[in-house]
Scaffold this motif. Structure first.
Motif: not given
Length: 197
Positions: A73, A79, A151, A154-155
């Motif tokens: 990721g 993050k 992910p 989608l963010n």
């Protein structure tokens, strides 16, 4: 003139100093400036102001995330950047919550984004290209690069941004082909950002 926000999602480690990510950003900047793009920069491992970062997203026509693949990721510093900036943006600046309404609480989840631009993800990864899209490779079991980065896709979708094609530089530590990566990256930037943005 197009406006682009380039985010450096690298996190320093002694074995991964960020030179390749920095060089890719420098090269992209040069090509984009030649094409009359206006550029703003952010770095997740440096200090940032949340309000200023949200303003950059509102300003930009395109967001380019340059990041290493870190434990399948993004880095912990990016993050945290998302936790800070994206969470603050959910209060009506970058999105109207999660897109659902009291009248329709079961529909339109994730579709409250207020941004109208595009985004591109550029990844430096130690995995070889052959590890992806191949069911005979038992670790990824046939998934694609974009499946792995789902992910992040989608963010960005959450805030209303539309995807441009993802770029991957493969095998960057064990079997690098940096000069070929630079050639592919230039073609990718010109086709995806300069021609489409």
């Amino acid at each position: 003139m197009k406006k682009i926000l380039i985010i450096n999602g690298h996190q320093y480690y002694p074995f991964a100093e960020g030179k390749l990510n920095n060089t890719l950003i420098e090269k992209a900047s040069s090509w984009l400036e030649e094409a009359d793009f206006e550029i703003k920069y952010s770095s997740s491992e440096k200090e940032y102001n949340v309000e200023e970062e949200m303003e950059k997203f509102l300003w930009a026509d395109v967001v380019l995330l340059q990041t290493p693949l870190n434990w399948m990721g993004i880095t912990w510093s990016f993050k945290k950047y998302m936790d800070d900036v994206f969470t603050a943006g959910m209060m009506g600046t970058l999105s109207q919550g999660d897109g659902r309404t009291a009248e329709n609480p079961k529909q339109n989840y994730g579709l409250g984004g207020l941004l109208k631009g595009k985004y591109m993800i550029s990844v430096t990864a130690n995995a070889p290209k052959e590890a992806f899209n191949n069911p005979d490779e038992k670790f990824f079991n046939g998934i694609s690069e974009d499946d792995l980065m789902l992910p992040m896709h989608l963010n960005f979708k959450w805030f209303g941004l539309e995807p441009l094609e993802t770029f991957f530089a493969y095998d960057v530590m064990k079997n690098p082909e940096v000069e070929n990566d630079f050639i592919r990256f230039e073609k990718h930037i010109k086709e995806e950002l300069i021609q489409k943005a």
